[in-house]
Design an enzyme around this catalytic site. Structure first.
Site, PDB file in Angstrom:
ATOM      1  N   GLN A  76      44.289 -25.037   5.853  1.00  0.00           N
ATOM      2  CA  GLN A  76      45.195 -24.243   5.019  1.00  0.00           C
ATOM      3  C   GLN A  76      46.125 -25.137   4.211  1.00  0.00           C
ATOM      4  OE1 GLN A  76      46.007 -20.560   4.582  1.00  0.00           O
ATOM      5  NE2 GLN A  76      43.864 -21.102   4.671  1.00  0.00           N
ATOM      6  N   GLY A 118      54.647 -19.024   9.603  1.00  0.00           N
ATOM      7  CA  GLY A 118      53.564 -19.031   8.622  1.00  0.00           C
ATOM      8  C   GLY A 118      53.440 -20.363   7.911  1.00  0.00           C
ATOM      9  N   PHE A 132      44.133 -15.007  -2.297  1.00  0.00           N
ATOM     10  CA  PHE A 132      45.258 -15.645  -3.003  1.00  0.00           C
ATOM     11  C   PHE A 132      46.221 -14.626  -3.608  1.00  0.00           C
ATOM     12  CE2 PHE A 132      41.373 -18.320  -3.809  1.00  0.00           C
ATOM     13  CZ  PHE A 132      41.600 -19.207  -2.760  1.00  0.00           C
ATOM     14  N   GLU A 185      50.875 -20.541   2.570  1.00  0.00           N
ATOM     15  CA  GLU A 185      51.277 -20.848   1.200  1.00  0.00           C
ATOM     16  C   GLU A 185      52.132 -22.110   1.117  1.00  0.00           C
ATOM     17  OE1 GLU A 185      51.738 -16.485  -0.698  1.00  0.00           O
ATOM     18  OE2 GLU A 185      52.702 -16.762   1.209  1.00  0.00           O
ATOM     19  N   ALA A 208      46.957  -9.351   5.318  1.00  0.00           N
ATOM     20  CA  ALA A 208      47.174 -10.792   5.253  1.00  0.00           C
ATOM     21  C   ALA A 208      47.842 -11.170   3.944  1.00  0.00           C
ATOM     22  CB  ALA A 208      45.835 -11.512   5.409  1.00  0.00           C
TER      23      ALA A 208
HETATM   24 MO1  MOS Z   1      49.856 -13.952  -0.893  1.00  0.00          MO
HETATM   25  S1  MOS Z   1      50.234 -14.102  -2.918  1.00  0.00           S
HETATM   26  O1  MOS Z   1      51.201 -13.048  -0.342  1.00  0.00           O
HETATM   27  O2  MOS Z   1      48.410 -13.134  -0.810  1.00  0.00           O
END
Ligand code: MOS
Length: 738
Positions: free
Chosen positions: A637, A701, A241, A704, A507
């Site tokens: 995810q 991606g 994270f 997030e 990553a």
């Molecule tokens: Mo994420 S906060 O770019 O690991």
């Protein structure tokens, strides 16, 4: 090619070793002669360590060494050890100053963890204590434009007219609202841990990391050894994270202590220590001022964000990528010198907090204008970059709204709050958007055919639970035309091929899939060419003498001149263990497009009118992220990301006691995170629009993406249910009492 992977929900290839306990995380390594380090942390937030009485600790059973600011471990250089590292700004134990509660002031090394911990408790520390400046709220009038730190985070943005206030004044409707987001903590299941083993001047270190190669480089600088001498091993990571993107003190100290003692040292950070020594998300207060016409068209956005320290963007950049507006001002302010632990990036840095403010403000504006929240968003749909004017590539956020609204039953929503109830429960619906900048970097991948009929696909990235092991195997299989179970993926090791530029960070930024997958394809193509070359030249090869043009590779076999041979058989015949190619793919910044991934969240909440308890009853998230490589891990995810946003919406927040600077809920009993009973089944839908402009693979991606906007969807639903607009998270029952 990537199309055939679509709709193919492949199980995690690392699943069996994880569920059977065979997967080795950093702290699972116990080399011979291992000893254990325990961190001693400060019990004041501001002042100096005057003296430390080590007598009792030194006499305590099993104690091997105690390191303090008076007896430092040799570490070199000043952080950041690499550019763009957002971590601690000084070396651990480098001076006697205490800048925050819970700062490392010592390390006790003993034969066992328990001995080290118990000895640490015997150390008596004398401090010169100063009053802490730890209250974020008390510093709100001390914000300053922070100095530029080499990242485009703190840079002010002005688009449009000279005076944003004139633009706002000229708008038919203006609305200024302030939103508070608490500090939050990564709380990965796996604590930061390191096991350091030196052999001569070479270090092998087992340490959970998002970027093994960058981790090795940072360690090499701090230890003053050549980077080839540091070997980071981190095949499995129990959640990162952002907290494991950079190198934190526990790993530095394990490496330095092991070198000093000539013995392997393990340091495992305790849960409470994780709250202060490995970074967190700053508290953020944002004021969002919107100016619009009565038909909902935005004329001006002024977004000011106030944060503890400039380490991650506190949300203002987000506002650049959501809505069209002719006038925009973004400002970021920090108070200097607060006595708080060092913040760092945390999943969806900037975007989580920024989208919370912006998407709540848009909901408030929609209510004020008596517009449907989706209509208001469509009215201000952003098609080109506010900064460069370039078009967004393959953007289907409008379809996300449409598909989501239909699936969720948005038409049943009543605009007037408190219109729907079910017994004691008020029922409401809310929605919000998500936009994630979709990055991609160059990287290096090695693909090797092996004599045993398997193929190795290797690159120094990481799998923090994201599914990288699995999609790497899938992409290798797809590119080589062989089954997934014949691919041997390798990641999580600094000695694997590593890309140029930003790729060593591994990553991060939801960019690993978009970065690695096209490179796998390039490397596979080059490996196939190398295999053909081998086939036509090796003296034992049945294809020898043919030209490369006469040989075709298909599904693991070479054919030419009437002969067909599998690569395993070929390499066995030529007595070659493995043969292939290592390839770095080039990525040019697009001069034609900007890239984002998109989602629309829909949330139904039920609020008990007597207890103020808010229960989530339904959530739908529709995602547009280009090609979805593995529907199963991608869904995982997004689900995890949405839950990550529900956290601060309803539960999470670090609490700093202003008088002491101590975080008084630094444990998983008092710091609440959502658990299964708090989360409904999340209905995740993927749109199917491969993005041909991002890469030939078409994948953007999404790691997030789920987190962005999900808190706002909850807040907006709570407002629809109750009529109460909560602007400070989390929404605890006391804020909803009748
Ligand atoms: Mo994420 S906060 O770019 O690991």
């Amino acid at each position: 090619m990537a199309r055939s992977l679509l709709g193919n929900p492949v199980n995690r290839v690392d699943g069996p070793v994880k569920v059977t306990g065979q997967a080795r995380y950093a702290a699972d390594n116990n080399p011979p002669d291992l000893c254990h380090g325990y961190l001693l942390t400060s019990t004041i937030a501001n002042g100096m360590v005057l003296s430390m009485d080590l007598g009792a600790a030194e006499q305590s059973g099993g104690v091997i060494a105690i390191y303090t600011p008076d007896n430092r471990l040799p570490l070199h250089g000043e952080p950041p050890f690499l550019p763009n590292v957002l971590g601690e700004r000084r070396r651990p134990l480098s001076d006697h100053e205490v800048r925050y509660h819970g700062q490392i002031i010592g390390v006790v090394v003993a034969d066992t963890f328990e001995q080290a911990r118990d000895a640490a408790a015997l150390i008596r520390v004398a401090y010169r204590e100063l009053p802490p400046n730890s209250s974020f709220e008390e510093n709100l009038d001390r914000g300053e434009q922070p100095p530029f730190v080499g990242l485009p985070l703190g840079v002010p943005v002005d688009i449009g007219v000279a005076s944003i206030d004139d633009a706002l004044a000229a708008s038919q409707v203006t609305q200024a609202t302030t939103y508070r987001h608490p500090p939050r903590h990564h709380n990965a299941m796996e604590p930061h841990s390191a096991v350091a083993v030196w052999k001569g001047d070479e270090l092998t270190i087992y340490s959970g990391t998002q970027g093994p190669a960058a981790h090795a480089e940072e360690l090499a600088v701090a230890l003053a050894v050549d980077k080839t001498k540091v070997h980071v091993v981190s095949p499995h990571v129990g959640g990162g994270f952002g907290g494991k993107a950079f190198t934190w003190a526990p790993t530095l100290l394990a490496a330095a202590a092991a070198r000093s003692l000539g013995r392997p040292v393990k340091i495992v950070t305790t849960r409470e220590q994780l709250y202060t020594v490995t970074g967190h998300r700053s508290a953020v207060v944002q004021t969002m001022t919107l100016g619009a016409r009565e038909d909902g068209t935005l004329n001006a956005i002024k977004h000011h964000s106030f944060t503890e320290a400039l380490v991650e963007d506190p949300g203002v950049r987000t506002t650049l990528s959501f809505y069209a507006t002719p006038n925009l001002q973004l400002r970021l302010l920090c108070p200097p010198g607060m006595n708080l632990p060092t913040p760092t990036i945390l999943r969806a840095p900037g975007d989580e907090t920024g989208s919370f403010a912006l998407e709540c403000a848009m909901d408030e504006l929609a209510i004020r204008l008596q517009m449907d929240p989706i209509d208001l968003r469509l009215k201000n749909y952003l098609r080109t970059s506010l900064q460069t004017g370039l078009p967004y590539s393959s953007k289907h956020l409008d379809e996300c709204y449409r598909v989501g609204a239909a699936r969720f039953g948005w038409s049943r929503r009543r605009a007037a709050p408190r219109s729907v109830s079910d017994g004691d429960w008020l029922v409401g619906m809310g929605m919000a958007s998500a936009v994630l900048a979709a990055g991609r970097a160059a990287t290096t991948v090695r693909v090797l055919f092996r004599a045993d009929g398997t193929a190795a696909v290797a690159t120094a990235t990481a799998d923090l639970g994201t599914g990288m092991w699995t999609i790497l195997a899938m992409m290798g299989a797809e590119s080589l035309g062989i089954p997934v179970d014949r691919i041997r993926p390798s990641i999580g090791d600094s000695r694997l091929p590593v890309g140029p530029g930003s790729a060593p960070y591994g990553a991060i930024g939801s960019a690993a899939t978009a970065t690695v997958m096209p490179a796998v394809r390039d490397a596979a193509d080059n490996a196939i060419a190398a295999l053909i070359q081998h086939g036509v030249t090796h003296r034992r090869s049945p294809l020898r003498g043919l030209s490369v043009e006469q040989v075709r590779y298909r599904d693991g076999k070479l054919s030419g001149g009437g002969t067909t041979i599998g690569f395993g058989e070929l390499l066995t015949t030529t007595r070659t263990r493995e043969h292939g190619a290592t390839t770095t793919n080039e990525v040019k910044e697009s001069t034609e497009y900007v890239f984002g991934s998109y989602a629309a969240h829909f949330c139904e909440v039920r609020v008990n009118r007597f207890t103020g308890e808010a229960l989530l009853s339904r959530m739908t998230t529709v995602v547009d992220a280009g090609t979805i490589l593995n529907e199963k891990t991608a869904r995982n995810q997004i689900t995890g990301g949405v839950i990550f946003g529900i956290g601060p919406a309803l539960f999470e927040g670090g609490h700093v006691e202003a008088s002491t600077g101590r975080i008084d809920n630094a444990n998983l009993a008092d710091y609440l995170i959502p658990v299964n009973t708090d989360v409904p089944d999340i209905d995740v839908v993927f749109l199917d629009h491969p993005d041909p402009n991002v890469s030939p693979v078409g994948a953007r991606g999404l790691g997030e993406l789920g987190t962005i906007g999900s808190a706002a969807a909850v807040v907006n639903a709570v407002c629809n249910a109750t009529g109460k607009r909560i602007r400070d998270l989390p929404i605890t029952p006391d804020k909803l009492f009748e």
